[in-house]
Every structure is written in structure tokens, then in C-alpha cells.
Design a protein around this motif. Structure first.
Motif, PDB file in Angstrom:
ATOM      1  N   PHE A  18      10.755 -18.742  18.745  1.00  0.00           N
ATOM      2  CA  PHE A  18      10.628 -18.221  18.177  1.00  0.00           C
ATOM      3  C   PHE A  18       9.142 -17.990  17.245  1.00  0.00           C
ATOM      4  CE2 PHE A  18       9.536 -22.690  16.378  1.00  0.00           C
ATOM      5  CZ  PHE A  18       8.516 -22.234  15.533  1.00  0.00           C
ATOM      6  N   ARG A  19       8.985 -17.548  16.320  1.00  0.00           N
ATOM      7  CA  ARG A  19       7.911 -17.260  15.519  1.00  0.00           C
ATOM      8  C   ARG A  19       8.450 -16.911  13.656  1.00  0.00           C
ATOM      9  NH1 ARG A  19       4.768 -13.402  12.630  1.00  0.00           N
ATOM     10  NH2 ARG A  19       5.854 -11.830  12.911  1.00  0.00           N
ATOM     11  N   ALA A  20       7.632 -17.584  13.881  1.00  0.00           N
ATOM     12  CA  ALA A  20       7.281 -17.777  12.062  1.00  0.00           C
ATOM     13  C   ALA A  20       6.508 -16.637  11.119  1.00  0.00           C
ATOM     14  CB  ALA A  20       7.006 -19.285  11.401  1.00  0.00           C
ATOM     15  N   PRO A  21       7.452 -15.943  10.489  1.00  0.00           N
ATOM     16  CA  PRO A  21       7.448 -14.905   9.940  1.00  0.00           C
ATOM     17  C   PRO A  21       5.575 -15.153   8.971  1.00  0.00           C
ATOM     18  CG  PRO A  21       8.744 -14.855   8.448  1.00  0.00           C
ATOM     19  CD  PRO A  21       9.310 -16.465   9.954  1.00  0.00           C
ATOM     20  N   GLY A  22       4.584 -14.460   9.604  1.00  0.00           N
ATOM     21  CA  GLY A  22       2.988 -14.848   8.943  1.00  0.00           C
ATOM     22  C   GLY A  22       2.883 -14.737   7.446  1.00  0.00           C
ATOM     23  N   VAL A  23       2.107 -15.683   7.315  1.00  0.00           N
ATOM     24  CA  VAL A  23       1.884 -15.965   5.357  1.00  0.00           C
ATOM     25  C   VAL A  23       1.549 -14.533   5.187  1.00  0.00           C
ATOM     26  CG1 VAL A  23       1.548 -18.310   5.312  1.00  0.00           C
ATOM     27  CG2 VAL A  23      -0.592 -17.163   6.244  1.00  0.00           C
ATOM     28  N   ALA A  24       0.881 -13.652   5.602  1.00  0.00           N
ATOM     29  CA  ALA A  24       0.143 -12.073   5.203  1.00  0.00           C
ATOM     30  C   ALA A  24       1.543 -11.840   5.389  1.00  0.00           C
ATOM     31  CB  ALA A  24      -1.062 -11.395   6.285  1.00  0.00           C
ATOM     32  N   GLN A  25       2.154 -11.412   6.438  1.00  0.00           N
ATOM     33  CA  GLN A  25       3.408 -10.672   6.444  1.00  0.00           C
ATOM     34  C   GLN A  25       4.160 -11.205   4.332  1.00  0.00           C
ATOM     35  OE1 GLN A  25       4.694 -11.442  10.396  1.00  0.00           O
ATOM     36  NE2 GLN A  25       4.465  -9.589  10.926  1.00  0.00           N
ATOM     37  N   GLN A  26       4.320 -12.260   4.155  1.00  0.00           N
ATOM     38  CA  GLN A  26       5.123 -12.210   3.116  1.00  0.00           C
ATOM     39  C   GLN A  26       4.271 -12.118   1.650  1.00  0.00           C
ATOM     40  OE1 GLN A  26       7.749 -15.652   3.935  1.00  0.00           O
ATOM     41  NE2 GLN A  26       6.078 -16.604   5.053  1.00  0.00           N
ATOM     42  N   TYR A  27       3.399 -12.252   1.597  1.00  0.00           N
ATOM     43  CA  TYR A  27       2.517 -12.078   0.572  1.00  0.00           C
ATOM     44  C   TYR A  27       1.213 -10.928   0.610  1.00  0.00           C
ATOM     45  CZ  TYR A  27       4.413 -16.889   0.347  1.00  0.00           C
ATOM     46  OH  TYR A  27       5.417 -17.530  -0.268  1.00  0.00           O
ATOM     47  N   PHE A  28       0.820 -10.788   1.997  1.00  0.00           N
ATOM     48  CA  PHE A  28       0.041  -9.030   1.906  1.00  0.00           C
ATOM     49  C   PHE A  28       0.626  -7.877   0.224  1.00  0.00           C
ATOM     50  CE2 PHE A  28      -2.114  -5.517   2.821  1.00  0.00           C
ATOM     51  CZ  PHE A  28      -2.874  -5.584   2.724  1.00  0.00           C
ATOM     52  N   ALA A  29      -0.371  -7.351   0.074  1.00  0.00           N
ATOM     53  CA  ALA A  29      -0.061  -6.259  -1.204  1.00  0.00           C
ATOM     54  C   ALA A  29      -0.755  -5.518  -1.726  1.00  0.00           C
ATOM     55  CB  ALA A  29       0.333  -6.881  -2.602  1.00  0.00           C
ATOM     56  N   ALA A  30      -0.971  -3.988  -1.301  1.00  0.00           N
ATOM     57  CA  ALA A  30      -2.557  -3.073  -1.501  1.00  0.00           C
ATOM     58  C   ALA A  30      -2.030  -1.608  -1.442  1.00  0.00           C
ATOM     59  CB  ALA A  30      -3.422  -3.818  -0.329  1.00  0.00           C
ATOM     60  N   ALA A  31      -2.661  -1.078  -1.873  1.00  0.00           N
ATOM     61  CA  ALA A  31      -2.635   0.110  -1.645  1.00  0.00           C
ATOM     62  C   ALA A  31      -4.000   0.950  -0.546  1.00  0.00           C
ATOM     63  CB  ALA A  31      -2.240   1.043  -3.065  1.00  0.00           C
ATOM     64  N   ALA A  32      -3.925   1.778  -0.284  1.00  0.00           N
ATOM     65  CA  ALA A  32      -4.048   1.940   1.187  1.00  0.00           C
ATOM     66  C   ALA A  32      -4.190   3.895   0.952  1.00  0.00           C
ATOM     67  CB  ALA A  32      -4.259   1.436   2.171  1.00  0.00           C
ATOM     68  N   THR A  33      -5.005   4.791   1.906  1.00  0.00           N
ATOM     69  CA  THR A  33      -5.119   6.081   1.640  1.00  0.00           C
ATOM     70  C   THR A  33      -4.824   5.993   3.165  1.00  0.00           C
ATOM     71  OG1 THR A  33      -6.368   6.318  -0.308  1.00  0.00           O
ATOM     72  CG2 THR A  33      -5.808   7.850   2.121  1.00  0.00           C
ATOM     73  N   ASN A  34      -3.599   6.667   4.114  1.00  0.00           N
ATOM     74  CA  ASN A  34      -3.006   6.489   5.339  1.00  0.00           C
ATOM     75  C   ASN A  34      -2.998   8.298   5.890  1.00  0.00           C
ATOM     76  OD1 ASN A  34      -1.836   4.248   4.592  1.00  0.00           O
ATOM     77  ND2 ASN A  34      -2.812   3.455   5.809  1.00  0.00           N
ATOM     78  N   ASN A  35      -3.424   8.586   7.152  1.00  0.00           N
ATOM     79  CA  ASN A  35      -3.781   9.359   7.450  1.00  0.00           C
ATOM     80  C   ASN A  35      -1.869   9.351   8.091  1.00  0.00           C
ATOM     81  OD1 ASN A  35      -3.319  11.344  10.350  1.00  0.00           O
ATOM     82  ND2 ASN A  35      -4.839  12.215   9.179  1.00  0.00           N
ATOM     83  N   VAL A  36      -0.733  10.133   8.076  1.00  0.00           N
ATOM     84  CA  VAL A  36      -0.051  10.228   8.189  1.00  0.00           C
ATOM     85  C   VAL A  36       0.667  11.582   9.332  1.00  0.00           C
ATOM     86  CG1 VAL A  36       2.946  10.009   7.851  1.00  0.00           C
ATOM     87  CG2 VAL A  36       1.159   8.480   6.578  1.00  0.00           C
ATOM     88  N   ASN A  37       0.269  11.784  10.256  1.00  0.00           N
ATOM     89  CA  ASN A  37       0.876  13.275  10.888  1.00  0.00           C
ATOM     90  C   ASN A  37      -0.296  14.452  10.566  1.00  0.00           C
ATOM     91  OD1 ASN A  37       2.266  11.986  12.114  1.00  0.00           O
ATOM     92  ND2 ASN A  37       4.199  12.161  11.222  1.00  0.00           N
TER      93      ASN A  37
END
Length: 882
Positions: A565-584
């Protein structure tokens, strides 16, 4: 020697130092291993599961000074791509084993669980959505060897050990040492990028355009030459005695690497919004290699300490730790003069925003161990922390207009891990021999987001027209300019009305038991079970059975079956941010939301469950004659409820910010607007989204031969074949299930998992030593990789490639004993991945002519390349051993 025996048996301190010429699996059959077993005398030859052993000398002779890059070249199933223009992932790059996620491999140091990096990889790289260990904070100079367990081991070690375990064994020498200085740089001709001149003008005095609508440039017909990436690495290691049997071993490493740049020429119109409204003089003067694509600029300082000493006849003290600091600088996408994210008064020619990061890493472990009435015991405590702070420079907040600063504190991330262990074991005389081991563990993890300064994320209300007069004649003139620092908006303190900058924590308690039985002299059986209870999602139980049977003196079969098993990472559960991403090729302001955020819940997010896995493997080991060893292992890994980051769910709005157009963009905009996210272009969150099956095999052969007066030779040949497929995709949850056409985990993200790492990999190596001369030749053949686009037309196949390395070493004798001079080349033949296509092509779905993205001209290579795209690297090294 009592201390040495205790160190071997506990998995807490290093085993006997590795042989000088070890490479992956190229070790003597009786070399003792301490990974995958808690027995005192387990060797490579009699292990029921496959373990690769990489010696320090093999890593030093690879020419790579980063730990992860060295392992990539020595372990067939280990991959380490080099993403670029991916924010923090440029500097903290994730590695993977057997094609699985970077967070599905457990990393140990001296048998102890290593803490994770604070970085969550949320951009378009291999390993998207993972929070993994930054192994480059473990200095290679501090190692005696690395053991790579290629088998599921969650029942023995707990969460994350689905793909396997990498155990870094620190040097325990109590005398002697080694110092070295390495200098190198890339000297390369960039395949696929020709040297270009100025803009070609037509008879009307205006720039000529190519059939796909970009500028025509003067083409020299010659490859662009580059000399960059200058790297200086200084390492040192010394051992000191502590009393009669104790030791203190100290290592240090400093590395300064300049950036590399493999960008092509940006052929897009740079000035004026209206087509054919040319500023010819400005277009001709513009430096079209305006982007920065390649390795970031980094400066690392690392320290490692390892010690152990007897306190009395029964109890020993041990401690080890590492400290590191890294400063990095990487680039985003160039904002042109005409970009709606630019402020013309500040950057009339556009600007290249830079992300500078400062990462701090610390780990300390201490414990006592001993023997009581035949029972060996070990009590330990450890603390690890990784901290990452961002400063964005050469940037602006467009929504503040001309009043914007050009540098912002964007905030940071912090991850900590506190672990306490009690391990007990004893040998019994049941059957031929039996070892019973059991223990307890308490672990506490925390994750914290630190908000950036307000101007790094807030909206100042300035419109596009106010920023750039060119936009005043368009329909979007009154639209608000993009908020936040360009390339990386600062972390916000509140998202969706909920604070996201506090410290989030979770705890877990686990208990394990392991029984290792020699039922017969030729038959071994290993059984293990582990129970874990987490404060945030409940409990989990895992088991493992492994066996080895010796058919002949030189031939044995082995196999294992286990759950993991792999427990959900604490960052996966609590990370929140806005960012600018290049999508296609399109820049999107994207918000990543934790599953407990009201906006994410409105979109359908639910609490994360652990990933669960079933592993099985079968193989054989053979040593038909002296010097030759061969292993073959087939494996299959089924993972249910795999945690993935959703697609960027793009909202569709009109100029007034209201939902418009067709679904699914219209429906997403409705949900986001209702939650107050009117300025966010796209949103995403984590889900238990898919089930996968990975199968493959590893085959490794090594041969050693001593030519007496003519020296000695060692040959290694390794092969890994690996295939992952998605067996099930979970139903779209919540409100999104009502939005027609929604795709929560679609084609591009699916192909990233199934096709984003090489299908196969071959490693071939030859080491030769004779008196004062040493030669190493290695080659890696990487199978093809698919860099998935939005559709089949934009897919890019990175063809299979062979990358060769070579090094020659000279060791002066007599007065200069211990001195060694080395010269070598990584990527000796200057191999590059095939470049993205440019111009016009044929859409395979429709048969119609279609333009490839203009981005392909200046971003010529895919970050999915398993060997990067820096070209030839030449280096020299001087070292002294005493």
C-alpha cells in the motif's frame, strides 16, 4: 568486532564496505546485504528477492556527480528524466523504479525511512502529482554502496514500498579518506537546431512568413554549437576512530552547476497585437533565443556524518545525519512584448521570468542497540525536514500595472517527519536455521504552506488596455490583467474561503513480524506481516511470502508474492496553490485544491484512500562457472485506487467573466464562479482515479576475470522490460458527473503513466584495471517514449537511443600513491532525442493539413527524454585517497 556484527544485523548502520569494482548486481555471491531481510548473514546469492548492489567506486567512475544520475546509468530499472520549465521540478527532479510513480519507491538511509521533499510535482513532468524523496540531498561521497531491492516490501517496511526499496548505506570506515575535484562542461552541437540569422524580408519590406504562419529566418544549415553547463564538484570523506571499535565518518560535497540552454529560435511575431502590423526594426533586432530550456543553475552544499561506538559489553550507540542546502534558478516561458501578461511600460521587449528556489534539507537519527539473553534489540529516533522557499525575479504582477515590482517572495513549503522504532530479532535452531524479527514504529508527518507576500498573488484591478495600448482596440480591452507574479504566483493564505497555510499533520502506528526459515540447506522461506493505523484514513494490513530453492549447486529458483500500500501523501491531501501552467502551448492560471476545500468538494472531490497493491515475481539465479553470475526476474504489480492529479478542468467564460460557450467548459465555469473563482482559468485536485497493472522482467549478467599481470576485467550486461496499462478508470464524481463531456483523467494524463517512461532499457559496462591504468566504458540504450499531446497529431514519439560514456584513469605510482587523474565523457557521441516536428503536417484523424505548434521552434525537445537533451559532457577529475 562485536560492534560490526551488530551493525550488520540491525539494518540501521552500514554493512561491510562494498568491493572496489561493484556495479549493479556485479558483486561476489557472498557479499552480505541488509535490504529485504533482517538476518545477519543474508548474501546476494541466497536472497529470495532480487537486490542490485551499486558500489561507491562504480558511481565515482560514472562521471556523474549527482547521486540520482549515477544510479540511472547503473541500474536497469531506475529512471531519472530531467524536466525543464516545470517550476520547482526543474531543481528537485523525481526518480522512478520499474516505471511506477516516484512516490511508490521507499528510500532508506542505513535502513531507516528517509523523509520526503516538500515539493509536490504538479506540472507536466513524468511523476506528475507525486511527492517523493530528493535523493540528490544524499551526498554520493558519503556512501559505501546502494542496495536496490526490486520487489514489493510494504509488509516489511510500510507505506511506499510498492515498486521496491532503495537503501543508501553510509560509509563506516574508521580511518583513511578521499578528496576529489571534478570539473566538466557540455561541448555539443545541438541536433535539430540550426544556427539562424535575421528575419527574411519580402519585396514589400515586411517579414516573410512560412506556410505555417511564422517568421522566415536566415538558415545557416549548420547545427547550433553550445559550450555551457560548467560544473565544479568538490568532495571529501574522512574516517576517524572512536575508542577501540567505534568510528566517526564525515563527508562533504559542494557542487556549482551553471545552466544549460537548448532553446531554438522563437519565430513568432513579438510586437503588436494586430497581424501584419509590423515593427520591422524591432523584429529584426530581437534575440530569438529568448527562452531558457535545459538544466537549471544550481549550487549545492551537502554534509553527512555517520558514527557508532560501544558503550559497554551489551549496548552500542549510533547516530547519523545529513544536511544540505541548494540554491536553484530556472526559467519559465518568455512573455513577449505583445503578451497580455506583460506591462509594456516595464518590459517593452518582453521578459523571461525566473524562479529562484532555496531548498534546505536536514535529517538526524540516533539510537541504542544491543543484545539481551540472545535477543538483539534496536531503539531509535529520527527527525527529517525539507524546506523550499521561492523568490520570483525578472517578473511582474500585470494586474498592478506599471506600479508592479520585478521581484516577489512567493512563499514556501515545509515537510517534516518524526519516526521512532523498536526492532527486536533472534535466531533459533528450528529447521536448519530460523530468524524471528518483530517491531513497532510511530511516525508523525507535517506539511505546511507559507503564503507569499500579498503582491505576489493579489489582483490590483488594472485592465489589459491600461497595460498595453495595443489591447485597447480589442474586445477584451476592459478585461482585468492576470493577477500574481508571472510564471509562479505566490501561495495564497486563503482559497475558497478556507485557510490553507497552517500546519497539517498526521500520525501512524505500525507493528510488524517477520520469520526467515531455512527449511532445508537448499530451501529458504520468508514470511512477513505488517499492520498500520493512520490518523487520517484508518488502518491497513499487508503480508509477504518469498522463497528460494537451490536446484543445483550453481542454479536456484526464487519467487515472492505480497500485498502493499501507499498512504496518500500529506502534500497530496493539503497542498493548495494557484499557478500558471503551459497546457499544449496555452498559459492557464490553474488552481490546485486539497480534497477538503469547499471548491474541490463542489467539483466532486472526496477524502483520499490509500493505494493498494498485489505484487508477485518469479526468477532464477545462476553461476555456471567462476566469475559469471546471471539473474532473471519476472514481476507483475497490480495497483488499485491509484492517486492521481486530475486533468486541468478549463472554464469557459466571456469577456464579462460569465460562463459561455459549450460544455464542459461552460459547466466548469458555473461551478467555479459560484465558488468565487471568477479569475481562475482551470482547476484540479487529487483523486483515487485509476487501477493499473505493471509487468516486466529484469535480466542481469556479470562476468569477472583476473588476467594476473595483465590486470582484471569486469563486464556487466543488464536489461529491463516494463509495461504499464490502466485497467480501470473511476467514475467522475459529484457535480462534475452532471457536466456533459467532462474528462477527469483523460488521454494525456493516461499516456503519461503508460508511455512516459522507456519500455525497455539496456545497460552494458566494461571496467578494466591494470596497475596504474583504469578504463571504464558504459552504454545505456533507452527504449522509445511517448510524450503525449492533446491528440494523436500532437503526440511525439522519442525514438530509442544508445548513449555511450567513457572514462580513463591514471594512478601515478611511487611518490604519488593515492593520487588519481581521470578524464571522461558522458554522452560521448553527442546523442540527442529527435526534435519536435515543425511546420505543417497531416492530422492522422482527419487527413487534413495542420500546423504544428509554433512552440516547437523554440522548445525543440521533450522533457520526457529519459537521458535529457544536454548533449556531450566532458570532464576531468583529480582525487587523492589515503
Amino acid at each position: 568486532m562485536r560492534l560490526r556484527a551488530l551493525l550488520l544485523g540491525s539494518l540501521m548502520l552500514p554493512a561491510t564496505p562494498a568491493l572496489a569494482q561493484e556495479t549493479a548486481s556485479a558483486v561476489d555471491a557472498d557479499t552480505i546485504i541488509v535490504t529485504g531481510t533482517r538476518r545477519l548473514d543474508r548474501t546476494v546469492a541466497d536472497s529470495p528477492v532480487p537486490v542490485d548492489v551499486v558500489g561507491l567506486t562504480a558511481m565515482q567512475n560514472s562521471g556523474q556527480t549527482e547521486t540520482a544520475r549515477a544510479l540511472r546509468d547503473l541500474v536497469p530499472s531506475f529512471n531519472f528524466p530531467q524536466p525543464t520549465v516545470a517550476d520547482g521540478t526543474d531543481v528537485i527532479r523525481p526518480a522512478s523504479l520499474r516505471g511506477l510513480g516516484p512516490d511508490q519507491t521507499l528510500v532508506l538511509v542505513n535502513g531507516k525511512r528517509r523523509h520526503l521533499s516538500a515539493l509536490l510535482n504538479i506540472n507536466g513532468s513524468v511523476g506528475r502529482g507525486s511527492q517523493a524523496v530528493d535523493v540528490n540531498f544524499i551526498p554520493s561521497a558519503a556512501l559505501s554502496r546502494v542496495e536496490v531491492l526490486r520487489d514489493g516490501a510494504a509488509a516489511q517496511y510500510g507505506s511506499d514500498a510498492i515498486a521496491g526499496v532503495i537503501n543508501f548505506q553510509l560509509n563506516d570506515a574508521r580511518e583513511g579518506g578521499r578528496f576529489s575535484v571534478t570539473y566538466g562542461q557540455n561541448v555539443t552541437d545541438i541536433a535539430g537546431v540550426n544556427r539562424m540569422g535575421g528575419v527574411v524580408l519580402g519585396s514589400n519590406g515586411l517579414p516573410q512568413l512560412t506556410p505555417d504562419g511564422v517568421l522566415t529566418l536566415e538558415d545557416s544549415g549548420r547545427k547550433l554549437h553550445a559550450t555551457d553547463g560548467k560544473t565544479v564538484t568538490v568532495t571529501g570523506n574522512m574516517g576517524f576512530p572512536l575508542g577501540a571499535e567505534g568510528f566517526l565518518n564525515i563527508s562533504g560535497e559542494y557542487r556549482n552547476r551553471e545552466k544549460t540552454n537548448r532553446t531554438g529560435y522563437d519565430r513568432r511575431q513579438q510586437y503588436n497585437v494586430v497581424a501584419n502590423n509590423w515593427d520591422v526594426a524591432a523584429e529584426q533586432a530581437f534575440d530569438r533565443r529568448s527562452h531558457r530550456i535545459g538544466d537549471p543553475k544550481t549550487e549545492d552544499g551537502l554534509i553527512s556524518v555517520n558514527m557508532g561506538m560501544p558503550l559497554d559489553d551489551r549496548v552500542d550507540l549510533y547516530a547519523f545525519g545529513t544536511w544540505g542546502k541548494r540554491h536553484g534558478e530556472s526559467a519559465g516561458f518568455y512573455r513577449t512584448s505583445r503578451d497580455n501578461r506583460n506591462v509594456y511600460a516595464l518590459y517593452p521587449d518582453g521578459f523571461l521570468p525566473l524562479i529562484t528556489s532555496d531548498s534546505y534539507d536536514f535529517a538526524a537519527t540516533g539510537g541504542l542497540k544491543g543484545d539481551f539473553g540472545g535477543w538483539s534489540w534496536d531503539l531509535s529516533m529520527q527527525f527529517g525536514q525539507n524546506k523550499l522557499n521561492y523568490t520570483i525575479v525578472n517578473t511582474l504582477n500585470a494586474s498592478l500595472g506599471a506600479a508592479s515590482k520585478d521581484e516577489f517572495d512567493a512563499g514556501g513549503l515545509t515537510y517534516t517527519q518524526w519516526v521512532n522504532n523498536l526492532d527486536i530479532s533472534r535466531d533459533f535452531d528450528f529447521f536448519e536455521r530460523s530468524t524471528l524479527s518483530f517491531g513497532l514504529e510511530y511516525r508523525r508527518e507535517t506539511f505546511r504552506v507559507r503564503a507569499g507576500e500579498p503582491d505576489s498573488y493579489r489582483s490590483g484591478g488594472v485592465t489589459l488596455c491600461q497595460n498595453n495600448p495595443q489591447w485597447c482596440t480589442t474586445s477584451s480591452a476592459t478585461a482585468g490583467a492576470a493577477p500574481g507574479s508571472q510564471v509562479f504566483p505566490g501561495f495564497q493564505p486563503v482559497i475558497g474561503g478556507v485557510s490553507v497555510t497552517g500546519t497539517n499533520a498526521r500520525e501512524n502506528i505500525s507493528a510488524y513480524a517477520e520469520l526467515d526459515l531455512d527449511l532445508l540447506p537448499i530451501w529458504n522461506l520468508q514470511l512477513a506481516g505488517r499492520y498500520e493505523d493512520y490518523s487520517d484514513f484508518g488502518n491497513d494490513w499487508n503480508w509477504k511470502a518469498a522463497t528460494r530453492f537451490e536446484v543445483l549447486d550453481w542454479l536456484a529458483v526464487r519467487g515472492s508474492v505480497s500485498t502493499g500500500f501507499r498512504a496518500p501523501g500529506v502534500a497530496q491531501q493539503y497542498f493548495a496553490a494557484a499557478a500558471t501552467n503551459n497546457v499544449n502551448g496555452v498559459l492557464l492560471d490553474t488552481v490546485t485544491l486539497p480534497v477538503n476545500n469547499p471548491v474541490a468538494q463542489a467539483l466532486g472531490a472526496s477524502p483520499l484512500k490509500p493505494e493498494t497493491a498485489v505484487n508477485w515475481s518469479a526468477g532464477l539465479t545462476a553461476s555456471p562457472f567462476s566469475g559469471l553470475n546471471f539473474t532473471f526476474d519476472y514481476y507483475e504489480i497490480k495497483i488499485d485506487d491509484r492517486i492521481v492529479l486530475t486533468e486541468n478542468m478549463v472554464a469557459s467564460r466571456n469577456a464579462a467573466g460569465q460562463p459561455s460557450g459549450s460544455n464542459p467548459g461552460y459547466g466548469i465555469a458555473q461551478i467555479l464562479n459560484a465558488a468565487g473563482f471568477n479569475t481562475i482559468s482551470a482547476a484540479r485536485f487529487f483523486i483515487n482515479g485509476i487501477d493499473t497493472k505493471t509487468r516486466g522482467f529484469d535480466a542481469i549478467a556479470t562476468y569477472k576475470h583476473d588476467f594476473n599481470e595483465l590486470g582484471s576485467m569486469q563486464f556487466t550486461l543488464g536489461y529491463n522490460w516494463n509495461k504499464t496499462e490502466i485497467t480501470d478508470t473511476k467514475a467522475t464524481p459529484g457535480a462534475l458527473n452532471q457536466v456533459p463531456g467532462i474528462v477527469l483523467f483523460g488521454r494525456q494524463e493516461s499516456l503519461r503513466i503508460t508511455e512516459g517512461t522507456p519500455k525497455d532499457k539496456i545497460i552494458v559496462g566494461l571496467d578494466y584495471d591494470w596497475k596504474w591504468l583504469g578504463v571504464t566504458m558504459r552504454g545505456n540504450r533507452y527504449g522509445k517514449v511517448l510524450a503525449a499531446g492533446a491528440d494523436a497529431f500532437t503526440d511525439h514519439v522519442i525514438r530509442a537511443a544508445f548513449v555511450a560514456d567513457a572514462e580513463i584513469r591514471v594512478r601515478p605510482e611511487n611518490r604519488f600513491n593515492g593520487l588519481e587523474l581521470a578524464f571522461g565523457a558522458n554522452n560521448l557521441f553527442d546523442k540527442y532525442p529527435n526534435a519536435f516536428p515543425t511546420g505543417r503536417g497531416t492530422d492522422p484523424a482527419t487527413g487534413a493539413a495542420r500546423n504544428y505548434s509554433a512552440n516547437n521552434y523554440y522548445f525543440p525537445f521533450s522533457s520526457y527524454s529519459p537521458y535529457g537533451f544536454n548533449g556531450r559532457y566532458l570532464y576531468g577529475r583529480i582525487s587523492y585517497r589515503f
